[in-house]
Motif scaffolding. Structure first.
Motif, PDB file in Angstrom:
ATOM      1  N   GLU A 239      -5.996   8.885 -18.060  1.00  0.00           N
ATOM      2  CA  GLU A 239      -5.810  10.096 -17.403  1.00  0.00           C
ATOM      3  C   GLU A 239      -5.026  10.298 -16.233  1.00  0.00           C
ATOM      4  OE1 GLU A 239      -8.702  13.684 -17.016  1.00  0.00           O
ATOM      5  OE2 GLU A 239      -9.337  11.946 -17.781  1.00  0.00           O
TER       6      GLU A 239
ATOM      7  N   GLY B 121     -11.014   9.465 -10.593  1.00  0.00           N
ATOM      8  CA  GLY B 121     -11.434   8.302  -9.855  1.00  0.00           C
ATOM      9  C   GLY B 121     -11.221   7.127 -10.779  1.00  0.00           C
TER      10      GLY B 121
ATOM     11  N   THR C 264      -9.526  13.981  -8.417  1.00  0.00           N
ATOM     12  CA  THR C 264      -9.422  14.423  -9.741  1.00  0.00           C
ATOM     13  C   THR C 264      -9.961  13.641 -10.832  1.00  0.00           C
ATOM     14  OG1 THR C 264      -7.530  15.578  -8.823  1.00  0.00           O
ATOM     15  CG2 THR C 264      -7.808  16.035 -11.047  1.00  0.00           C
TER      16      THR C 264
ATOM     17  N   VAL D 120     -12.975  12.603   0.278  1.00  0.00           N
ATOM     18  CA  VAL D 120     -12.027  13.534  -0.546  1.00  0.00           C
ATOM     19  C   VAL D 120     -12.417  13.544  -1.905  1.00  0.00           C
ATOM     20  CG1 VAL D 120      -9.609  13.912  -1.240  1.00  0.00           C
ATOM     21  CG2 VAL D 120     -10.187  13.367   1.358  1.00  0.00           C
ATOM     22  N   LYS D 121     -12.667  14.808  -2.443  1.00  0.00           N
ATOM     23  CA  LYS D 121     -12.864  14.835  -4.150  1.00  0.00           C
ATOM     24  C   LYS D 121     -11.713  14.447  -5.027  1.00  0.00           C
ATOM     25  CE  LYS D 121     -16.206  16.287  -6.841  1.00  0.00           C
ATOM     26  NZ  LYS D 121     -17.454  15.872  -6.622  1.00  0.00           N
TER      27      LYS D 121
ATOM     28  N   ILE E 275     -15.584   6.608  -3.808  1.00  0.00           N
ATOM     29  CA  ILE E 275     -14.954   7.899  -4.363  1.00  0.00           C
ATOM     30  C   ILE E 275     -15.794   9.251  -4.189  1.00  0.00           C
ATOM     31  CG2 ILE E 275     -14.175   8.497  -6.968  1.00  0.00           C
ATOM     32  CD1 ILE E 275     -13.028   6.009  -6.945  1.00  0.00           C
ATOM     33  N   ASP E 276     -14.940  10.271  -3.997  1.00  0.00           N
ATOM     34  CA  ASP E 276     -15.721  11.496  -3.695  1.00  0.00           C
ATOM     35  C   ASP E 276     -16.559  11.958  -2.295  1.00  0.00           C
ATOM     36  OD1 ASP E 276     -14.852  12.530  -6.144  1.00  0.00           O
ATOM     37  OD2 ASP E 276     -16.661  12.302  -7.395  1.00  0.00           O
TER      38      ASP E 276
END
Lengths: 597, 215
Positions: A232, A353, A351, A348-349, A344-345
């Motif tokens: 991804e 991870g 898209t 900062v979120k 992760i998140d």
């Protein structure tokens, strides 16, 4: 007689004494185990040998005396560096770990000895430095009785250790130490503290040998890499028009410098670093766009809010990097690679991870990304760099009038070292200048207190760095504030003869605070005019040679003398008193609102 | 909902901090049974100034593994971050967090009242029955009742007894069973088996200590 001459003499006296001591020890090589039984203290040292520990930084005291007694017999296999303060021991161990990529080891006694470690533990925790600290503790039967030098070390250090444990029975020692080393160095590394009661150090137990620990069922250092998320991520990267890589210390800790370089070189994506990521990629690499964050370079900060895909690798979006979070890279899709799932998140979120060790995830990603170039996008970085060069960098690095600037000291130093030295910086203006302008050709070369911002870090850390990388030149760059916080470690340099070059950039102020007071507090200079002793004389008292300069014309020669001097050397450089570090992202502003002046 | 260590969230554009409304969450933490772990867990909450409403520790379905049940009212975003911080602790095996709809939960309360008062008031007896209260102890001077249920149910009897003189009242922490959970047996097997790498071979060799280490 010069200081070096005297030092040489001390050294040779020590050598003679050493020989006498060796001769005096008539007993044959002591077997590690007598009748299959071993004292807890020896078990600690046997564990160190099995874990390939070669250097210990420490300071003895009542509750750790049995271990020091055992150390007497291990003197030939374990080097012990006697510091002048426990904080010096732990910062030295941090410097050692950061320069060598190995675990730093510390000894301290109970009570104040242990509490003096707390700052270093907090620093190592936030900067993910692998340490194993052993503290002595009162006898187990005295726990909780307010015994002499009893402090509840385990509870004090819980928030600042990756793991800690109190040993009250000698039998536990091999197992607990194996766990300690495993936890300290695997996954996202961190400091581990083992508190050992005096009885556990003294008692003998049936020693079955030492087993390294490979697995703790409740602890999974590396998340399993999921291919679908890498696919991804690659899809998003391949569709990007203006991708931007930002990287942190994860590359260095994961020993993934080669994998990282392969990734950016194939993908053609411009990259910028956090201060702990510095030196993971050579500073003169064509895709190295400089430093992120509050005092970072102009282009990377501006482009953060212009890129369409932001690829963060082994970094944690610290507030000094992101500036105002709700205006940070809002236009971009964010890919975050980290070994620590809780990062992760967090700020900062993401898209996508990608959890995992970047040593494993980066090659997989490199395989899937298309080989590309982004000429227009890279050109934008170059144009912005030109603006920064013309408006401030050229003036900072090559001024022709006024007082010496910190930047030109770094510039001249780079010319002399060729970027091969380890630079250890303290905290403040000189730290930002060192990170901005220091030249690095190899990894693990920039050692500084990042997350914690611990003043007083650099001098002991530089000592440790030299022990961790003996073949390299180590230069400590320290302000006139920071040096006075741990100046006692000059004593450690004197006694061990370790070769550390010390540059004090003296602006006769606590410069960074003064800069903020100037910019944000109407120049109300509240308690920042710190006075300095005569550092050269202080150094001389420790038999360390030194020099002080304030004129530009002597700078290059003074640096050359410092570097070519055999042994430690202290160079004090008087710099502009009210010079500021720019660019700057003022607190509460977005990274693209970075100010050039 | 679980904070599976290997699943990443793919939520484009979801703004940080907008983790929805504050609501009651129950966090279930499977841990090793170790001194000091309670402190390590508690400071994760206190560091963020989060107030724990209820905390229970107990054995779990597996011997030697403890189960913490922690209740607090927060946004899901905060709970998720806390859960990941909890799971990061070396001695924590697994963390789940659930809303009230996803769990079966109970709390227990004890009530001490004067026996005379109960005996005199017929109405009280009926109310006790309605509340599903059991008498645990009946003495001449006082009686202790027990109610197990949700907060409203245990609270209801407080409201009932207060006018008649409630001498003592205590309520336990929440314990909860996750509706969708298949227990921890399988997960534990996974933790014990999947992790050891190639190095374990060397480890097995070292396990034969007596033979290998003849120092």
């Amino acid at each position: 007689m010069g200081a070096w001459g005297l030092f040489g003499m001390i050294n040779s006296i020590l050598d003679v004494e050493e020989q006498i001591v060796v001769k005096a020890k008539v007993k044959p090589l002591v077997p590690a185990v007598e009748d299959g039984r071993l004292s807890g203290s020896r078990a600690v040292l046997e564990a160190f040998l099995a874990e390939d520990v070669d250097t210990i930084f420490g300071y003895p005291g009542g509750a750790i005396m049995p271990i020091y007694d055992a150390l007497y017999d291990y003197n030939d296999r374990l080097k012990h560096i006697l510091v002048r303060h426990e904080q010096g021991a732990i910062h030295a161990a941090q410097g050692y770990a950061r320069a060598s990529g190995r675990v730093g080891v510390v000894f301290a006694t109970s009570g104040p000895g242990a509490t003096n470690l707390v700052t270093g533990l907090a620093d190592a925790m936030i900067d993910s430095t692998p340490l194993v600290c052993i503290t002595g503790q009162v006898f187990a039967h005295l726990l909780g009785t307010d015994a002499f030098q009893e402090v509840d070390v385990v509870n004090i250090t819980t928030p600042v250790t990756k793991w800690n444990y109190q040993v009250t029975d000698a039998n536990e020692i091999p197992g607990v130490l194996a766990k300690a080393f495993h936890i300290a160095k695997t996954g996202r590394p961190g400091p581990v503290l083992i508190d050992i009661t005096k009885n556990a150090q003294i008692d003998k137990f049936d020693y079955k040998g030492y087993e390294r620990c490979n697995h703790i069922r409740s602890y999974r250092p590396k998340p399993i890499v999921r291919r679908e998320y890498i696919e991804e991520a690659a899809k998003i990267i391949n569709a990007a028009k203006k991708p931007f890589v930002i990287f942190g210390q994860g590359i260095i800790l994961g020993k993934a410098e080669k994998e990282f370089k392969a990734f950016i070189e194939k993908s053609g994506i411009p990259a910028a670093w956090t201060i702990l990521g510095l030196s993971a990629l050579p500073t003169d690499h064509p895709q190295n766009m400089g430093m992120l964050g509050m005092h970072g370079n102009y282009a990377p900060n501006v482009c953060t809010n212009d890129c369409d895909v932001l690829i963060a690798i082994g970094m944690r979006f610290d507030d000094r990097v992101t500036g105002r979070l709700d205006k940070y890279a809002k236009q971009a899709q964010i890919i975050h690679l980290d070994i620590d799932p809780s990062e992760i998140d967090k700020n900062v979120k993401a898209t996508v991870g990608v959890w995992g060790d970047c040593k494993e995830t980066l090659p997989l990603l490199t395989q899937l990304v298309e080989a590309k170039l982004y000429p227009t996008w890279v050109e934008k970085f170059r144009e912005l760099r030109k603006i920064e060069d013309e408006s401030l960098i050229n003036k900072e690095l090559s001024p022709t009038e006024g007082k010496i600037t910190m930047g030109e000291v770094l510039h001249q130093l780079n010319l002399l070292t060729g970027g091969d030295a380890i630079l250890v910086s303290d905290v403040g203006q000189h730290q930002m200048i060192t990170c901005r302008y220091g030249k690095f050709t190899q990894s693990k070369s920039n050692i500084t207190s990042g997350g914690a911002g611990t003043m007083g870090f650099a001098l002991p850390a530089a000592i440790g760095a030299k022990f961790g990388a003996e073949e390299r030149t180590v230069v400590a760059i320290i302000g006139d504030g920071g040096i006075q916080m741990t100046i006692q470690e000059l004593g450690t340099i004197m006694q061990t003869g370790v070769e550390v070059k010390i540059i004090i950039l003296n602006n006769e102020f606590l410069g960074m605070v003064r800069q903020w007071q100037q910019l944000f507090h109407d120049k109300r200079y509240s308690f920042v005019d710190i006075a300095s002793p005569d550092y050269v004389t202080v150094a001389k008292g420790y038999y360390i040679e030194g020099n002080k300069i304030s004129e530009r014309e002597y700078l290059q020669q003074a640096l050359q003398t410092m570097l070519s001097h055999k042994g430690s050397y202290l160079l004090e450089v008087m710099v502009g008193q009210e010079d500021n570090v720019f660019p700057m992202v003022p607190q509460g502003c977005s990274v693209s609102e970075i100010r050039l002046s | 909902m679980s904070t599976d260590k290997n699943i990443v969230s793919v939520l484009p554009g979801s703004p940080l901090g907008a983790g929805g409304l504050r609501q009651e969450f129950t966090i279930t933490v499977y841990t090793e049974n170790q001194v000091g772990l309670l402190n390590r867990i508690a400071i994760i909450f206190s560091r963020r100034k989060l107030n724990i409403e209820s905390l229970n520790t107990s054995p779990s379905e597996i011997e030697s593994i403890s189960r913490f049940t922690i209740v607090l009212t927060e946004t899901e975003d905060v709970i998720r971050k806390v859960a990941r911080q909890l799971e990061k602790q070396v001695e924590v095996l697994k963390v789940y967090y659930n809303t009230n709809e996803e769990i079966i939960w109970q709390e227990m309360a004890l009530y001490k009242v004067s026996t005379d008062m109960i005996a005199e008031k017929v109405k009280v007896e009926r109310l006790l029955r309605e509340c599903g209260a059991n008498a645990v102890v009946i003495r001449k001077d006082y009686t202790v009742f027990e109610v197990t249920g949700h907060r409203e149910e245990t609270q209801k009897l407080v409201d009932v007894l207060e006018p008649y003189g409630l001498i003592e009242f205590v309520r336990s922490a929440r314990i909860a069973i996750i509706k969708d959970s298949c227990g921890f047996h399988e997960k534990l097997k996974e933790f014990e088996e999947t992790q050891p790498g190639e190095e374990i071979v060397e480890n097995e060799y070292l396990n034969r200590q007596e033979e290998v280490f003849s120092m």
